[in-house]
Design an enzyme around this catalytic site. Structure first.
Site, PDB file in Angstrom:
ATOM      1  N   PHE A  33       4.120  -2.446 -10.140  1.00 35.75           N
ATOM      2  CA  PHE A  33       2.818  -1.784 -10.315  1.00 35.75           C
ATOM      3  C   PHE A  33       1.920  -1.844  -9.086  1.00 35.75           C
ATOM      4  CE2 PHE A  33       3.961  -3.930 -14.382  1.00 35.75           C
ATOM      5  CZ  PHE A  33       4.502  -2.812 -14.994  1.00 35.75           C
ATOM      6  N   TYR A  34       2.068  -2.861  -8.250  1.00 35.11           N
ATOM      7  CA  TYR A  34       1.144  -3.058  -7.133  1.00 35.11           C
ATOM      8  C   TYR A  34       1.097  -1.834  -6.223  1.00 35.11           C
ATOM      9  CZ  TYR A  34      -1.031  -5.137  -3.019  1.00 35.11           C
ATOM     10  OH  TYR A  34      -1.856  -5.395  -1.954  1.00 35.11           O
ATOM     11  N   ASN A  35       2.283  -1.306  -5.851  1.00 37.34           N
ATOM     12  CA  ASN A  35       2.327  -0.113  -4.995  1.00 37.34           C
ATOM     13  C   ASN A  35       1.559   1.041  -5.626  1.00 37.34           C
ATOM     14  OD1 ASN A  35       4.761  -1.299  -3.381  1.00 37.34           O
ATOM     15  ND2 ASN A  35       5.557  -1.139  -5.462  1.00 37.34           N
ATOM     16  N   THR A  72      -0.851   0.999  -7.958  1.00 36.61           N
ATOM     17  CA  THR A  72      -2.305   0.813  -8.048  1.00 36.61           C
ATOM     18  C   THR A  72      -2.955   1.041  -6.694  1.00 36.61           C
ATOM     19  OG1 THR A  72      -2.114  -1.604  -7.710  1.00 36.61           O
ATOM     20  CG2 THR A  72      -2.148  -0.787  -9.990  1.00 36.61           C
ATOM     21  N   LYS A  73      -2.323   0.557  -5.638  1.00 33.64           N
ATOM     22  CA  LYS A  73      -2.903   0.719  -4.305  1.00 33.64           C
ATOM     23  C   LYS A  73      -2.792   2.164  -3.814  1.00 33.64           C
ATOM     24  CE  LYS A  73      -4.423  -3.426  -3.329  1.00 33.64           C
ATOM     25  NZ  LYS A  73      -5.836  -3.693  -2.988  1.00 33.64           N
TER      26      LYS A  73
END
Length: 245
Positions: A151-153, A155-156
């Site tokens: 998810f980090y990619n 969201t950013k």
């Protein structure tokens, strides 16, 4: 951008990049305010930097974002710079983790919705002061995703898109909209296992500050520019290279 005589709020300011920023910015500015979820980390930050002011809050909660806004409005109405720095990450397999949707929600609320919400809540405060700016921290992974982060990619990347729109829509406003894209940085965020290519937090913040002083609107720190170019010229190669690290 003038990095003197400001009142600056840094989310996630009790460790890592946020704390290093606080340490560097307190030298030439009126006040540095930080917030974070963990009281012990905030107390340690205060012990290291007695000049800072802090509020414990969880910006993934809308009510805490409003409480942060109210604290700044009441105690520090001269705040003119917001640095959206706080972020969390989960290293999980999407298909194997039964709690993965809860983790997705936590990342979306912290990494994406909180900066959006705070940008809206703080805009009226920032506009009332000189040199109003919103600085949002993203990553080179907005161009090429790393597969260990479900998810980090995302969201950013969404945040990167939001900042571009915000900059366009604020073209007739006084608020300066800036994005800083970091490579891997050796901070506690990696939980003791940073990648070999990680740069020091001191180097990361130094390059960020130089970009701010130059007046850059989108600051690509370290090898982010190389990753951006490779993603445009050879996207499949960029994906393989990044995920072989």
């Amino acid at each position: 951008m003038v990095l003197e005589n400001n009142t600056i709020l840094i989310t996630g300011g009790s460790s890592g990049i946020g704390l290093e920023l606080a340490q560097r910015l307190i030298e030439r500015n009126n006040k540095v305010l930080i917030c974070g979820r963990t009281a012990d980390k905030l107390k340690l930050a205060k012990k290291k930097l007695p000049q800072i002011k802090y509020l414990q809050c969880d910006i993934s909660k809308p009510s805490d974002c409003e409480r942060l806004r109210n604290w700044v409005l009441e105690k520090h109405p001269d705040c003119n710079i917001l640095i959206n720095n706080a972020a969390i990450v989960h290293i999980e397999n999407f298909f194997r983790d039964d709690d993965i949707l809860d983790k997705a929600d936590a990342e979306i609320q912290t990494n994406l919705m909180a900066p959006i919400r705070l940008s809206k809540l703080f805009a009226p405060i920032l506009r009332n002061n000189k040199n109003p700016s919103i600085i949002t921290i993203t990553t080179g992974l907005v161009y090429v995703p790393r597969t260990i982060y479900p998810f980090y990619n995302a969201t950013k990347s969404a945040l990167h898109s939001f900042v571009q729109v915000l900059r366009s829509q604020s073209s007739d406003s006084l608020i300066n909209i800036i994005e800083v894209q970091f490579p891997a940085v050796d901070t506690p965020w990696h939980q003791g296992n940073p990648p070999d290519i990680a740069i020091t937090v001191e180097e990361a913040v130094e390059k960020m500050i130089k970009g701010l002083e130059k007046g850059d609107k989108e600051i690509q720190v370290g090898k982010v520019k190389m990753l951006y170019l490779l993603s445009r010229l050879a996207p499949k190669l960029a994906f393989r290279k990044l995920n072989s690290l």
